[in-house]
Design a protein around this motif. Sequence first.
Motif, mmCIF file in Angstrom:
data_model
loop_
_atom_site.group_PDB
_atom_site.id
_atom_site.type_symbol
_atom_site.label_atom_id
_atom_site.label_comp_id
_atom_site.label_asym_id
_atom_site.label_seq_id
_atom_site.Cartn_x
_atom_site.Cartn_y
_atom_site.Cartn_z
ATOM 1 N N UNK A 10 0.844 -1.192 0.000
ATOM 2 C CA UNK A 10 0.000 0.000 0.000
ATOM 3 C C UNK A 10 0.883 1.246 0.000
ATOM 4 N N UNK A 11 0.906 2.005 -1.107
ATOM 5 C CA UNK A 11 1.742 3.213 -1.169
ATOM 6 C C UNK A 11 1.487 4.199 -0.036
ATOM 7 N N UNK A 12 0.224 4.432 0.385
ATOM 8 C CA UNK A 12 0.017 5.356 1.508
ATOM 9 C C UNK A 12 0.712 4.892 2.782
ATOM 10 N N UNK A 13 0.736 3.575 3.006
ATOM 11 C CA UNK A 13 1.414 3.046 4.196
ATOM 12 C C UNK A 13 2.909 3.304 4.121
ATOM 13 N N UNK A 14 3.485 3.142 2.925
ATOM 14 C CA UNK A 14 4.920 3.396 2.770
ATOM 15 C C UNK A 14 5.224 4.879 2.969
ATOM 16 N N UNK A 15 4.349 5.743 2.449
ATOM 17 C CA UNK A 15 4.563 7.187 2.621
ATOM 18 C C UNK A 15 4.482 7.568 4.102
ATOM 19 N N UNK A 16 3.534 6.967 4.810
ATOM 20 C CA UNK A 16 3.408 7.261 6.237
ATOM 21 C C UNK A 16 4.636 6.824 7.015
ATOM 22 N N UNK A 17 5.169 5.652 6.709
ATOM 23 C CA UNK A 17 6.363 5.183 7.396
ATOM 24 C C UNK A 17 7.564 6.054 7.058
ATOM 25 N N UNK A 18 7.654 6.527 5.815
ATOM 26 C CA UNK A 18 8.755 7.407 5.430
ATOM 27 C C UNK A 18 8.710 8.700 6.231
ATOM 28 N N UNK A 19 7.513 9.229 6.445
ATOM 29 C CA UNK A 19 7.386 10.457 7.233
ATOM 30 C C UNK A 19 7.832 10.221 8.677
ATOM 31 N N UNK A 91 10.235 -16.158 13.463
ATOM 32 C CA UNK A 91 11.155 -15.869 12.353
ATOM 33 C C UNK A 91 12.284 -14.937 12.779
ATOM 34 N N UNK A 92 12.437 -14.733 14.087
ATOM 35 C CA UNK A 92 13.520 -13.906 14.658
ATOM 36 C C UNK A 92 13.415 -12.445 14.241
ATOM 37 N N UNK A 93 12.175 -11.936 14.145
ATOM 38 C CA UNK A 93 12.015 -10.512 13.876
ATOM 39 C C UNK A 93 12.570 -9.696 15.031
ATOM 40 N N UNK A 94 13.187 -8.585 14.712
ATOM 41 C CA UNK A 94 13.753 -7.718 15.744
ATOM 42 C C UNK A 94 12.655 -7.044 16.549
ATOM 43 N N UNK A 95 11.542 -6.707 15.883
ATOM 44 C CA UNK A 95 10.424 -6.073 16.573
ATOM 45 C C UNK A 95 9.159 -6.273 15.757
ATOM 46 N N UNK A 96 8.015 -6.027 16.409
ATOM 47 C CA UNK A 96 6.706 -6.169 15.768
ATOM 48 C C UNK A 96 5.902 -4.912 16.081
ATOM 49 N N UNK A 97 5.556 -4.166 15.042
ATOM 50 C CA UNK A 97 4.811 -2.922 15.200
ATOM 51 C C UNK A 97 3.417 -3.095 14.623
ATOM 52 N N UNK A 98 2.412 -2.639 15.366
ATOM 53 C CA UNK A 98 1.023 -2.747 14.919
ATOM 54 C C UNK A 98 0.586 -1.427 14.300
ATOM 55 N N UNK A 99 -0.030 -1.527 13.121
ATOM 56 C CA UNK A 99 -0.568 -0.342 12.452
ATOM 57 C C UNK A 99 -1.847 0.105 13.155
ATOM 58 N N UNK A 100 -2.128 1.388 13.262
ATOM 59 C CA UNK A 100 -1.215 2.495 12.955
ATOM 60 C C UNK A 100 -0.063 2.545 13.961
ATOM 61 N N UNK A 101 1.130 2.777 13.458
ATOM 62 C CA UNK A 101 2.327 2.667 14.289
ATOM 63 C C UNK A 101 2.401 3.813 15.290
ATOM 64 N N UNK A 102 2.614 3.449 16.551
ATOM 65 C CA UNK A 102 2.788 4.440 17.606
ATOM 66 C C UNK A 102 4.219 4.986 17.553
ATOM 67 N N UNK A 103 4.410 6.301 17.567
ATOM 68 C CA UNK A 103 5.758 6.875 17.484
ATOM 69 C C UNK A 103 6.701 6.369 18.563
ATOM 70 N N UNK A 104 6.193 6.160 19.775
ATOM 71 C CA UNK A 104 7.060 5.669 20.841
ATOM 72 C C UNK A 104 7.506 4.234 20.591
#
Length: 250
Positions: A10-19, A91-104
């Motif tokens: 989803x391009x909007x999701x990528x744009x949000x993460x870039x911001x 799968x040894x992920x370093x972290x797991x973030x739930x959308x919408x991603x909390x800045x903290x």
Amino acid sequence: MPRVILIDDEPPARRGMKRMLAEFEDIEIVGEAGTLDRARELVASVRPDAIFLDIELTSGTGFDLVADLPPETSVIVVSAYSLYAIDAFDAAALDFLVKPVDPERLQTAIVRLRERLRQTSQTSDAAIRPAAASRLLLKSMMSSVVVSIDAITMLQAEADFTRVHLDTDQSYLAGGLLGKFESDLKSPPFFRLSRSLIVNLEKIRTIKWEPGGRSLIYFAADKQPTPLGRAASKRLRQITDDYSQHFHGL
């Protein structure tokens, strides 16, 4: 400077993460992808330090990509569905973030990534291979111990440490990431089944194939089995098929 790739269909999701990542001056976004094929191309050409990975992609799942990643590439899963958390850490992920991603929470993930890269660069604190290539020196904050490589049954990643299990039913938590130990282990009999697990096939007593593509492995010294996720079980089945002449009955 951590170099990262964003993978989300989803391009909007990528744009949000870039911001959000723009708030971190040391994070460099070196590419983005919306499909698994494009993601694989980017990983192969750019060799990022980490990927921010969505799971449900139109061309497959993010877990299809994780199995092919080099060990040094960290994975931070970003998903709208918390049900994937167990598989992510399997799968040894370093972290797991739930959308919408909390800045903290993103801040916490970035701190973990920085620490992981610092650990990776400190090769002197990892396992030391003696000239005879028969023993490992395992260092922790409290002690150091020398173990025979032939006595190792498996090695498991635990955050920025590695737990080394022996055929005496003992285990040691050693400083250093799992990948730091891999070059000291001869293959066969040692095989990396996932980003978080290396096993010594010669020490496996029984493999129990479970429904849903999972499995249980039993070592002779252990009273309890070690459960494997789907990706690790698939890799184990491939290995045992290839080396069936050496592992009859597994």
